[in-house]
Design a protein around this motif. Sequence first.
Motif, PDB file in Angstrom:
ATOM      1  N   ALA A  33      -2.427   7.432   7.681  1.00 30.79           N
ATOM      2  CA  ALA A  33      -3.356   6.721   6.807  1.00 30.79           C
ATOM      3  C   ALA A  33      -2.750   6.601   5.416  1.00 30.79           C
ATOM      4  O   ALA A  33      -1.958   7.437   4.991  1.00 30.79           O
ATOM      5  N   ASP A  34      -3.150   5.543   4.731  1.00 31.29           N
ATOM      6  CA  ASP A  34      -2.680   5.324   3.362  1.00 31.29           C
ATOM      7  C   ASP A  34      -3.411   6.292   2.435  1.00 31.29           C
ATOM      8  O   ASP A  34      -4.641   6.273   2.368  1.00 31.29           O
ATOM      9  N   VAL A  37      -5.977   4.836  -0.086  1.00 32.81           N
ATOM     10  CA  VAL A  37      -7.266   4.437   0.479  1.00 32.81           C
ATOM     11  C   VAL A  37      -8.206   5.637   0.507  1.00 32.81           C
ATOM     12  O   VAL A  37      -9.385   5.523   0.164  1.00 32.81           O
ATOM     13  N   ASP A  38      -7.685   6.799   0.892  1.00 27.55           N
ATOM     14  CA  ASP A  38      -8.507   8.007   0.917  1.00 27.55           C
ATOM     15  C   ASP A  38      -8.998   8.373  -0.482  1.00 27.55           C
ATOM     16  O   ASP A  38     -10.145   8.779  -0.663  1.00 27.55           O
ATOM     17  N   ASP A  41     -11.655   5.807  -1.522  1.00 28.81           N
ATOM     18  CA  ASP A  41     -12.870   6.059  -0.742  1.00 28.81           C
ATOM     19  C   ASP A  41     -13.617   7.275  -1.272  1.00 28.81           C
ATOM     20  O   ASP A  41     -14.844   7.310  -1.273  1.00 28.81           O
ATOM     21  N   TYR A  54     -18.460  -5.850   2.171  1.00 27.42           N
ATOM     22  CA  TYR A  54     -17.808  -5.145   3.265  1.00 27.42           C
ATOM     23  C   TYR A  54     -18.837  -4.259   3.964  1.00 27.42           C
ATOM     24  O   TYR A  54     -19.829  -3.866   3.356  1.00 27.42           O
ATOM     25  N   ARG A  58     -15.488   2.626   3.141  1.00 27.55           N
ATOM     26  CA  ARG A  58     -14.105   2.740   3.625  1.00 27.55           C
ATOM     27  C   ARG A  58     -13.426   1.366   3.743  1.00 27.55           C
ATOM     28  O   ARG A  58     -12.302   1.193   3.269  1.00 27.55           O
ATOM     29  N   PRO A  59     -14.084   0.352   4.356  1.00 25.88           N
ATOM     30  CA  PRO A  59     -13.441  -0.969   4.394  1.00 25.88           C
ATOM     31  C   PRO A  59     -13.225  -1.561   3.005  1.00 25.88           C
ATOM     32  O   PRO A  59     -12.217  -2.242   2.767  1.00 25.88           O
ATOM     33  N   GLU A  62     -10.143   0.064   1.581  1.00 27.94           N
ATOM     34  CA  GLU A  62      -8.946  -0.553   2.169  1.00 27.94           C
ATOM     35  C   GLU A  62      -8.661  -1.904   1.526  1.00 27.94           C
ATOM     36  O   GLU A  62      -7.503  -2.254   1.264  1.00 27.94           O
ATOM     37  N   ALA A  65      -7.151  -1.390  -1.893  1.00 25.29           N
ATOM     38  CA  ALA A  65      -5.746  -1.001  -1.754  1.00 25.29           C
ATOM     39  C   ALA A  65      -4.870  -2.207  -1.416  1.00 25.29           C
ATOM     40  O   ALA A  65      -3.689  -2.229  -1.751  1.00 25.29           O
ATOM     41  N   ASN A  66      -5.459  -3.224  -0.786  1.00 24.64           N
ATOM     42  CA  ASN A  66      -4.716  -4.436  -0.436  1.00 24.64           C
ATOM     43  C   ASN A  66      -4.837  -5.525  -1.494  1.00 24.64           C
ATOM     44  O   ASN A  66      -4.429  -6.655  -1.252  1.00 24.64           O
TER      45      ASN A  66
END
Length: 196
Positions: A33-34, A37-38, A41, A54, A58-59, A62, A65-66
């Motif tokens: 896992a990235d 992201v954790d 989150d 979203y 969590r989404p 993500e 992060a993107n």
Amino acid sequence: MTTIYYILIAIAVLALIFGIILGFASVKLKVEADPIVDKIDAILPQSQCGQCGYPGCRPYAEAIANGDIITKCVPGGQPTVIKIAELLGVDAPDAEFTEDNTPKVAFIHEDMCIGCTKCIQACPVDAIIGTNKSLHTVIPDLCTGCELCVAPCPTDCIKMIKVEKNIDNWDWKVNPDLVIPVMNTTDGEKKLVVGK
């Protein structure tokens, strides 16, 4: 009696074989896992309200992060935006979550509450307490202001009210380069306290 022993031995051998296969698969097929992201989150309020567009926190983490914008979390408000910006090393943009940028919490007019529990079921952070056929109330410290409890209420007794500024929720904008002159009154020694 010996057939029972054979059956137990066969089950134990099968369990051992499947355990070895699963252990090997968990090591060989592990998905990393990235870590960013954790961390994002962990900053988000975990209300899973979907107001960011979203299906949950969590989404959205993500997506941030993107490269998605960091100002979509309504329950987290500006403090969450500031923490995410610090984590990512970017400037925190000012986001208008409400018309006057003031955080809000739910308030139940208890004389209108019929005790239907629809608001309790809709609250993702368990900020509403009460039981069936008795009045409900909101714990303001737990409410994230996601407004998910407003729509299901059949008597329209839930309103969103502004959170008044106090010492706990004040935005203390302290300049890190601040220099404060301090004088020790016992020996008359002067010194400077530098922020960074």
